[in-house]
Write a protein that holds these residues in place. Structure first.
Motif, PDB file in Angstrom:
ATOM      1  N   LEU A  65       0.851  -1.187   0.000  1.00  0.00           N
ATOM      2  CA  LEU A  65       0.000   0.000   0.000  1.00  0.00           C
ATOM      3  C   LEU A  65       0.890   1.241   0.000  1.00  0.00           C
ATOM      4  O   LEU A  65       1.815   1.334   0.808  1.00  0.00           O
ATOM      5  N   ASP A  66       0.616   2.185  -0.902  1.00  0.00           N
ATOM      6  CA  ASP A  66       1.349   3.453  -0.879  1.00  0.00           C
ATOM      7  C   ASP A  66       0.413   4.585  -1.272  1.00  0.00           C
ATOM      8  O   ASP A  66      -0.804   4.393  -1.361  1.00  0.00           O
ATOM      9  N   HIS A  67       0.975   5.762  -1.513  1.00  0.00           N
ATOM     10  CA  HIS A  67       0.149   6.937  -1.766  1.00  0.00           C
ATOM     11  C   HIS A  67      -0.634   6.846  -3.074  1.00  0.00           C
ATOM     12  O   HIS A  67      -1.579   7.611  -3.286  1.00  0.00           O
ATOM     13  N   THR A  68      -0.251   5.905  -3.950  1.00  0.00           N
ATOM     14  CA  THR A  68      -0.970   5.763  -5.218  1.00  0.00           C
ATOM     15  C   THR A  68      -2.062   4.707  -5.158  1.00  0.00           C
ATOM     16  O   THR A  68      -2.948   4.687  -6.002  1.00  0.00           O
ATOM     17  N   GLY A  69      -2.005   3.781  -4.188  1.00  0.00           N
ATOM     18  CA  GLY A  69      -2.997   2.721  -4.122  1.00  0.00           C
ATOM     19  C   GLY A  69      -2.388   1.398  -3.687  1.00  0.00           C
ATOM     20  O   GLY A  69      -1.602   1.337  -2.736  1.00  0.00           O
ATOM     21  N   LEU A  70      -2.713   0.325  -4.419  1.00  0.00           N
ATOM     22  CA  LEU A  70      -2.263  -1.022  -4.095  1.00  0.00           C
ATOM     23  C   LEU A  70      -1.327  -1.521  -5.192  1.00  0.00           C
ATOM     24  O   LEU A  70      -1.630  -1.384  -6.384  1.00  0.00           O
ATOM     25  N   LEU A  71      -0.213  -2.126  -4.795  1.00  0.00           N
ATOM     26  CA  LEU A  71       0.783  -2.618  -5.735  1.00  0.00           C
ATOM     27  C   LEU A  71       0.924  -4.137  -5.603  1.00  0.00           C
ATOM     28  O   LEU A  71       1.143  -4.658  -4.511  1.00  0.00           O
ATOM     29  N   PHE A  72       0.792  -4.837  -6.740  1.00  0.00           N
ATOM     30  CA  PHE A  72       0.983  -6.286  -6.793  1.00  0.00           C
ATOM     31  C   PHE A  72       2.313  -6.568  -7.498  1.00  0.00           C
ATOM     32  O   PHE A  72       2.515  -6.152  -8.641  1.00  0.00           O
ATOM     33  N   LYS A  73       3.202  -7.286  -6.828  1.00  0.00           N
ATOM     34  CA  LYS A  73       4.471  -7.668  -7.425  1.00  0.00           C
ATOM     35  C   LYS A  73       4.648  -9.172  -7.262  1.00  0.00           C
ATOM     36  O   LYS A  73       4.914  -9.673  -6.170  1.00  0.00           O
ATOM     37  N   ASP A  74       4.450  -9.893  -8.372  1.00  0.00           N
ATOM     38  CA  ASP A  74       4.532 -11.358  -8.363  1.00  0.00           C
ATOM     39  C   ASP A  74       3.649 -11.959  -7.268  1.00  0.00           C
ATOM     40  O   ASP A  74       4.046 -12.885  -6.551  1.00  0.00           O
ATOM     41  N   PHE A  75       2.441 -11.417  -7.145  1.00  0.00           N
ATOM     42  CA  PHE A  75       1.472 -11.942  -6.174  1.00  0.00           C
ATOM     43  C   PHE A  75       0.881 -13.225  -6.763  1.00  0.00           C
ATOM     44  O   PHE A  75       0.354 -13.223  -7.877  1.00  0.00           O
ATOM     45  N   ARG A  76       0.951 -14.322  -6.021  1.00  0.00           N
ATOM     46  CA  ARG A  76       0.599 -15.642  -6.564  1.00  0.00           C
ATOM     47  C   ARG A  76      -0.589 -16.258  -5.841  1.00  0.00           C
ATOM     48  O   ARG A  76      -0.624 -16.322  -4.614  1.00  0.00           O
ATOM     49  N   ILE A  77      -1.545 -16.718  -6.658  1.00  0.00           N
ATOM     50  CA  ILE A  77      -2.704 -17.467  -6.166  1.00  0.00           C
ATOM     51  C   ILE A  77      -2.614 -18.866  -6.778  1.00  0.00           C
ATOM     52  O   ILE A  77      -2.608 -19.010  -8.011  1.00  0.00           O
ATOM     53  N   TYR A  78      -2.539 -19.893  -5.944  1.00  0.00           N
ATOM     54  CA  TYR A  78      -2.271 -21.253  -6.419  1.00  0.00           C
ATOM     55  C   TYR A  78      -3.559 -22.055  -6.573  1.00  0.00           C
ATOM     56  O   TYR A  78      -4.499 -21.936  -5.776  1.00  0.00           O
ATOM     57  N   ASP A  79      -3.570 -22.907  -7.618  1.00  0.00           N
ATOM     58  CA  ASP A  79      -4.697 -23.811  -7.818  1.00  0.00           C
ATOM     59  C   ASP A  79      -4.500 -25.082  -6.991  1.00  0.00           C
ATOM     60  O   ASP A  79      -3.555 -25.188  -6.200  1.00  0.00           O
ATOM     61  N   ALA A  80      -5.392 -26.052  -7.181  1.00  0.00           N
ATOM     62  CA  ALA A  80      -5.324 -27.286  -6.401  1.00  0.00           C
ATOM     63  C   ALA A  80      -4.072 -28.097  -6.712  1.00  0.00           C
ATOM     64  O   ALA A  80      -3.633 -28.914  -5.895  1.00  0.00           O
TER      65      ALA A  80
END
Length: 206
Positions: A65-80
């Motif tokens: 979180l910063d002054h511009t909003g939300l930053l995703f850097k290699d954010f990973r959601i795994y499947d089964a």
């Protein structure tokens, strides 16, 4: 913190959330335009969607979180199968009441659906995809560029119930209609539906 506290944000999409979300942030500035600096850490978070029932996990990852909003850097959601959906990009905002987004999503051998033949749902089997998606826009405009590849291991079946088959049967039913009246009615309904649909959708560019 329990992720179920955020369930209202995804009501109707996520059926179950569990795990831990830890937040740490410094907030300054005017209430109308807050300046936020910090992070949200996801630990052993599990998500199950409503329909179809899909289960995903986030073992350990961070949204900045910063002054511009939300930053995703290699954010990973795994499947089964432990294959990641990787997210890079940002959600920008001035007041945290509305957002613009610029996101890049990527998957390889990602399991979107894995329902055995014994399941009660209509969609059964396995759906595995590679994807490369770029999503840019806001609540009024969406620009979507995507490439999908269906993997050879995919095998899906859509099950039709007996009730559906009965509804499709026309044997023994005779109905006399005025063709011109039907065309006029369809044209009127189509116009109303189209106008209503266009009025509620954001601009969409594919």
């Amino acid at each position: 913190n329990n992720p179920e506290l955020f369930a209202f944000l995804v009501s109707g999409v996520i059926d179950d959330m569990h795990g831990t979300i830890k937040g740490e942030a410094n907030i300054s500035g005017a209430l109308q335009r807050p300046v936020v600096n910090g992070s949200l850490r996801f630990l052993d978070v599990g998500l199950t969607t409503v329909n179809p029932k899909l289960t995903f996990t986030i073992p350990d990852d961070i949204i900045t979180l910063d002054h511009t909003g939300l930053l995703f850097k290699d954010f990973r959601i795994y499947d089964a199968g432990k294959n990641p959906l990787t997210i890079n990009g940002n959600l920008t905002t001035k007041d945290y009441s509305s957002f613009a987004y610029d996101l890049h999503l990527n998957t390889e051998n990602y399991i979107l659906i894995d329902h055995p033949d014994s399941s009660s749902g209509r969609l059964r089997g396995l759906l595995v995809v590679d994807s490369d998606i770029r999503l840019v826009g806001n609540e009024k405009y969406i620009d979507l560029k995507a490439t999908f590849a269906l993997k050879d291991t995919s095998n899906l079946t859509f099950v039709v119930s007996n009730d559906d088959i009965e509804m499709l049967k026309t044997e023994g039913i005779i109905e006399f209609i005025d063709p011109q009246l039907m065309l006029d009615t369809l044209a009127s309904q189509s116009g109303d539906f189209y106008d209503s649909l266009i009025a509620t959708l954001p601009d969409f560019n594919l």
